[in-house]
Design an enzyme around this catalytic site. Structure first.
Site, PDB file in Angstrom:
ATOM      1  N   ASP A   1     -43.012  -0.498   1.173  1.00 61.59           N
ATOM      2  CA  ASP A   1     -43.792  -0.354   2.645  1.00 61.59           C
ATOM      3  C   ASP A   1     -42.442   1.430   2.878  1.00 61.59           C
ATOM      4  O   ASP A   1     -41.279   1.935   2.520  1.00 61.59           O
ATOM      5  CB  ASP A   1     -42.654  -1.127   3.082  1.00 61.59           C
ATOM      6  CG  ASP A   1     -43.915  -1.392   4.465  1.00 61.59           C
ATOM      7  OD1 ASP A   1     -44.622  -0.326   4.929  1.00 61.59           O
ATOM      8  OD2 ASP A   1     -43.748  -2.374   5.190  1.00 61.59           O
TER       9      ASP A   1
ATOM     10  N   ASP B   1     -53.116  -3.137   7.378  1.00 64.29           N
ATOM     11  CA  ASP B   1     -52.774  -4.393   8.097  1.00 64.29           C
ATOM     12  C   ASP B   1     -53.454  -5.524   8.691  1.00 64.29           C
ATOM     13  O   ASP B   1     -53.198  -6.487   9.090  1.00 64.29           O
ATOM     14  CB  ASP B   1     -51.231  -3.903   8.920  1.00 64.29           C
ATOM     15  CG  ASP B   1     -49.561  -4.116   8.570  1.00 64.29           C
ATOM     16  OD1 ASP B   1     -50.167  -3.982   6.524  1.00 64.29           O
ATOM     17  OD2 ASP B   1     -49.525  -3.276   8.939  1.00 64.29           O
TER      18      ASP B   1
END
Ligand code: DGJ
Length: 708
Positions: A444, A510
């Protein structure tokens, strides 16, 4: 040196280069394969492109060369900007060599006065893409500061409309179109990563070009740091697309003998965006590193438990996951030292003994015992000030000098170009991978970079940091063959072919609301093939939009990508679990087709109807998803067509399992759907079939099978 007109050809693409123009050669054709042209025809083609001198201009008409410069009369955006302590502001290159074969050319040019040598590598690839990389060497006696160095691609005069994408966290890849008029349309990323608003492609095409038709050209910068894309049309009737790394002041100061190389900039073209995208997909699929085994159905724990790590809950989740057919279980953020929320811990990559008193082993063993692979979330470039690492090494934080940059998600960025920081991250990750059978890292990157400098020098550092990141990924993969890595950056804020050279999947967004994903996946898919697009089935109510959707829509939208689940399955009733398991099984049956076939999107006149699919490369089979995104504007909705099939072959078309939902009461049966229907690929692509009546926000799968 011989200055012969060059014709590079491969994969259905021709590139014709005229090296007789002032300065660097000029591309006089990029697009259709022109066939086997003899030298007189090539010479004639180049001659036909020479413009006349006109009043009010310079005496030598400007050409849009591979490096347009004012020294050669080009007064639009230059290909190179830089200086030698204020001098050599207007470099002038003369060709010194061309080394070419049928598909590649390496062109060398020098500016003796300016002390510069330029090498342009050009290649037409097997997939029909054109790749360019420019390398500039300082042959002078003092430093030369590079401000910009761009790859330039001409586009046809007919390209009168520009398409790019913008977006934000939870809404990446929103398309925007505008007229391609005289002037420059500039898209920049200054965030140290491409960004949620990044345009993966800058495209220019004929007015109204769509997915199925309309000539269109586009470029992409294969780079994970700052970049610039520009579409420029000048009054001299030239139109171009340019791609480059975006450099900060002083970031590239070339010492005598030093070289700066741009990232690869890739150009594609097609009749319609699907054709253009197919070249990128073919190119990626031909890589030796492209994932070869079926993409494992994944469960990611993030939206199921967030930071609430608790072994019994996660074990129950793993059991449910295995029961519905999941093949890879990924433990997301929250497992490492001090990480109870997003304010602390980044940088300390050891297992938190409070939350995980027995370490990760009990979970890893259970997951593997259930027949799944184990994957782990990391965010290696980042550091919270509240971490042992930041306390010990504040000098490893990227900073402009004299202050820290503004925080993002309460975190900062490590300067991977600093050998100490690099070694810390490499050895921490390596230790985890040695200790546990981890086959997958979700990598990430949750903040934009700002004021990103090297504390040791005070210089801008995104360029060196990005190269160090690439080295780090390469080294980890070298040490751990078979390790797969997902590129995530608050969702899809780092999607580019530089990172994809070293990773196996991107986290597309997301936002897993399926309606949002329809747009996001369609436009991300212009560059990235479905098998690399992480697509998850979320819970009934989207966490990011608070809209609720039936399972068929959620699963049907995720179905075409690298399928995953991001849903607390411990709360799901048995009936829904059975339906979910059916979707997982259907995906497993179809993934070979979905992840190797040609992606198609229908240009439908009705904005409430969405039809997309994948057609096998041999056109023997296709799967489509038809979605009614809102109430239909006509009632019933009209006909839909199925693109991509063999026009001369016949197909049986039917609704495909596991979709079950079909509109409301009061409608008669859809006759063709009762037992399927048969007609030709040409008829299906033109006349089409009557769309099923669906409630808004419903989806059905359709299948076409070749019958001769
Ligand atoms: C952002 C990612 O996109 C999410 O999927 C999740 O991994 C969080 N970060 C964790 O912090």
């Amino acid at each position: 040196m011989q200055r012969r007109i060059l014709h590079l050809r491969h994969g259905g693409t021709s590139l014709v280069l005229d090296p007789t123009t002032p300065g660097l050669p000029t591309i006089v054709h990029w697009g259709d394969d022109l066939g086997d042209l003899d030298q007189p025809d090539l010479d004639g083609l180049a001659l036909a492109a020479v413009p006349q001198r006109v009043s009010g201009g310079l005496d030598v008409p400007a050409r849009l060369t591979l490096l347009p410069l004012d020294a050669d009369g080009w007064l639009g955006t230059p290909g190179l900007e830089g200086h030698r302590d204020g001098r050599v502001f207007s470099p002038s290159f003369g060709l010194v060599g061309i080394d070419a074969d049928q598909t590649t050319a390496t062109i060398t040019a020098e500016d003796g006065y300016g002390g510069l040598r330029l090498v342009v590598e050009l290649q037409v690839t097997e997939a029909g893409l054109v790749r360019q990389r420019l390398s500039l060497t300082n042959t002078g006696d003092d430093d030369y500061s590079v401000l910009s160095l761009a790859a330039t691609f001409p586009v046809p005069a007919q390209a009168t409309e520009i398409l790019d994408t913008t977006g934000r966290h939870l809404r990446e890849r929103t398309p925007q179109r505008r007229a391609f008029t005289v002037g420059t349309h500039l898209r920049e990323s200054r965030k140290g990563r491409p960004g949620a608003d990044a345009s993966l492609l800058l495209a220019a095409g004929t007015s109204g070009f769509g997915f199925e038709r309309g000539r269109v050209h586009a470029v992409h910068v294969a780079w994970s740091g700052n970049h610039r894309l520009a579409a420029e049309r000048t009054i001299t009737a030239e139109a171009s697309l340019q791609g480059s790394e975006l450099l900060a002041p002083g970031e590239i100061d070339l010492a005598p003998g030093a070289t700066y190389s741009t990232p690869w900039v890739l150009g594609s073209w097609g009749d319609g965006l699907d054709d253009l995208a197919a070249r990128f997909h073919t190119e990626l699929r031909a890589r030796a590193s492209h994932p070869a085994r079926p993409r494992p159905v994944t469960l990611n724990t993030w939206e199921a438990v967030y930071f609430d790590h608790d072994l019994p809950t996660l074990l129950a989740l793993a059991e449910r996951a295995a029961a519905v057919g999941v093949e890879r279980f990924v433990l997301d953020d929250g497992w490492f030292l001090g990480r109870r929320d997003d304010t602390a811990g980044l940088g300390d990559w050891t297992v938190d003994p409070v939350v995980w008193p027995q370490g990760l082993a009990p979970l890893v063993d259970a997951v593997r015992g259930l027949g799944m692979e184990f994957g782990l979330w990391v965010e290696p470039e980042m550091v919270n000030l509240d971490s042992d690492l930041a306390r010990a090494h504040p000098e490893w934080v990227l900073q402009p000098g004299g202050r820290l940059p503004a925080e993002g998600r309460q975190q900062h960025v490590l300067n991977l170009a600093d050998p100490g920081a690099y070694a810390h991250v490499l050895e921490s990750l390596d230790a985890l991978l040695v200790e546990h059978p981890i086959s997958y890292l979700k990598w990430d990157h949750n903040r934009e970079l700002s004021s990103a400098g090297d504390a040791r020098t005070g210089h801008a550092a995104v360029h060196e940091h990005t190269l160090a990141l690439y080295r780090l990924l390469d080294e980890l993969r070298r040490r751990h063959p078979g390790l797969e890595i997902e590129s995530c950056a608050s969702g899809g804020a780092r999607v580019d072919l530089g990172i994809l050279e070293r990773t196996d999947r991107i986290w597309t967004s997301d936002c897993i609301d399926p309606l949002e994903r329809l747009v996001n996946q369609r436009y991300t898919g212009l560059l990235v093939p479905p098998e690399l697009l992480g697509a998850h089935v979320g819970g009934p109510r989207s966490h990011s939009t608070h809209r609720s959707h039936e399972l068929d829509l959620r699963a049907g939208v995720a179905f075409f990508g690298h399928l995953g689940i991001e849903w607390d399955l411990t709360t799901v009733d048995d009936e829904q679990l059975v339906v979910l398991a059916r979707w997982v099984e259907a995906h497993k049956q179809a993934r070979q087709l979905l992840h190797s076939g040609r992606v198609v999107n229908a240009d439908l006149p009705d904005e409430t109807a969405d039809l997309r699919g994948v057609v096998a490369q041999d056109r023997s089979r296709a799967l489509y998803a038809y979605t009614q995104t809102a109430t239909s504007s006509t009632y019933p909705a009209g006909r839909i067509h199925l693109p991509g099939l063999d026009p001369d072959a016949s197909y049986r078309v039917r609704l495909a399992a596991p979709t079950t939902s079909l509109g409301g009461a009061g409608q008669s049966p859809l006759l063709w759907a009762l037992d399927g229907t048969r007609t030709t690929g040409r008829a299906l692509a033109t006349t089409g079939i009557q769309a099923p009546v669906l409630f808004p926000e419903e989806l059905v799968l359709l299948e076409a099978i070749l019958i001769g």
